[in-house]
Scaffold this active site. Structure first.
Site, PDB file in Angstrom:
ATOM      1  N   ASP A  75       0.825  -1.204   0.000  1.00 15.15           N
ATOM      2  CA  ASP A  75       0.000   0.000   0.000  1.00 15.15           C
ATOM      3  C   ASP A  75       0.861   1.257   0.000  1.00 15.15           C
ATOM      4  O   ASP A  75       2.064   1.221   0.294  1.00 15.15           O
ATOM      5  CB  ASP A  75      -0.880   0.044   1.262  1.00 15.15           C
ATOM      6  CG  ASP A  75      -1.790  -1.157   1.400  1.00 15.15           C
ATOM      7  OD1 ASP A  75      -2.061  -1.805   0.375  1.00 15.15           O
ATOM      8  OD2 ASP A  75      -2.216  -1.437   2.534  1.00 15.15           O
ATOM      9  N   TYR A 117       5.443 -10.166   6.771  1.00 13.66           N
ATOM     10  CA  TYR A 117       5.288  -8.745   7.065  1.00 13.66           C
ATOM     11  C   TYR A 117       5.538  -8.507   8.558  1.00 13.66           C
ATOM     12  O   TYR A 117       5.246  -9.364   9.394  1.00 13.66           O
ATOM     13  CB  TYR A 117       3.870  -8.273   6.748  1.00 13.66           C
ATOM     14  CG  TYR A 117       3.568  -8.059   5.290  1.00 13.66           C
ATOM     15  CD1 TYR A 117       3.748  -6.813   4.693  1.00 13.66           C
ATOM     16  CD2 TYR A 117       3.070  -9.097   4.498  1.00 13.66           C
ATOM     17  CE1 TYR A 117       3.447  -6.611   3.358  1.00 13.66           C
ATOM     18  CE2 TYR A 117       2.767  -8.899   3.163  1.00 13.66           C
ATOM     19  CZ  TYR A 117       2.962  -7.644   2.597  1.00 13.66           C
ATOM     20  OH  TYR A 117       2.670  -7.436   1.260  1.00 13.66           O
TER      21      TYR A 117
END
Length: 246
Positions: A53, A111
């Site tokens: 993002d 992540y």
């Protein structure tokens, strides 16, 4: 044509995410493709392992590109790093098999989200973490995170539900590590939906703050409603650490 596999590191602070956007020149993919096109003398497109993002960082993103063999991998790496901005870096380039695809062949992604504890503001980490305004109970967060393990329908933990793709994903590990000033949440799985890690983080933060029950995760998974999950954590605290391949 050769198929080159690239390992890429970037600070996502000033970019609109990984994926190229028509008419814009502020995405990671767009920046790299612009340099490759200039070097190659013809349009060049690359495929990334994941679409981070806007504002999200990567320590090791993976991409592949099909190009004529004009340079050795080391020469191509040097030329890219010469022209790319300082917040995007090519760590390595190697020749891959002709059928290698950075996204389709990926078996897992890792992540990590960085939280700064209440009253532990760090001016140097402010662009790469989420500052907590309330104290968190890490053990409550670990208890809740255990419900995420395995294969589930995660539609309740994404912002945009894909129309033609499954929302079933597998999470293999959730590790929540605490230091004196920080809490690190590490997620490893076979894939993640749009904003999924950030919504998981926001939900676990609310559980750690005592605003939700630890078994609230089960209700969200069962009902699949985004409205039942927590807030979307800010982008700047999230980093793609690794993309894994068999």
């Amino acid at each position: 044509m050769k198929n080159y596999r690239m390992k890429i590191q970037y600070d996502g602070t000033r970019y609109r995410g990984w994926q190229r956007q028509s008419g814009r020149d502020d995405t990671i993919q767009g920046k790299i493709e612009t340099v490759l096109t200039r070097l190659h003398g013809a349009p060049v497109g690359i495929d990334g392992a994941g679409r981070t993002d806007a504002g999200v960082h990567a320590r090791c993103q993976v991409a592949n590109v099909h190009m004529d063999e004009m340079w050795t991998p080391e020469e191509l790496k040097g030329k890219l790093n010469e022209y790319l901005p300082e917040d995007i870096r090519i760590l390595d380039i190697a020749e891959a098999g002709g059928r290698f695809h950075s996204r389709l062949n990926a078996t897992a992604k890792v992540y990590e989200y960085h939280l700064l504890k209440k009253d532990c503001f760090d001016v140097f980490a402010r662009k790469y973490s989420w500052q907590m305004a309330r104290a968190l109970d890490v053990q409550r967060m670990r208890t809740a995170a255990a419900h995420l393990m395995g294969q589930h329908d995660f539609r309740g933990f994404c912002t945009k539900v894909p129309k033609k793709k499954s929302t079933i994903r597998r999470i293999d590990h959730v590790d929540i590590r605490e230091t004196e000033n920080s809490i690190f949440l590490r997620f490893e799985g076979n894939g993640f939906l749009y904003n999924m890690v950030r919504i998981l983080t926001g939900t676990l933060v609310e559980i750690g703050a005592g605003e939700r029950d630890t078994d609230n995760i089960c209700e969200i998974l069962e009902k699949g409603s985004r409205a039942l999950a927590g807030e979307t954590a800010p982008a700047q605290g999230l980093t793609l650490l690794e993309v894994r391949y068999d």
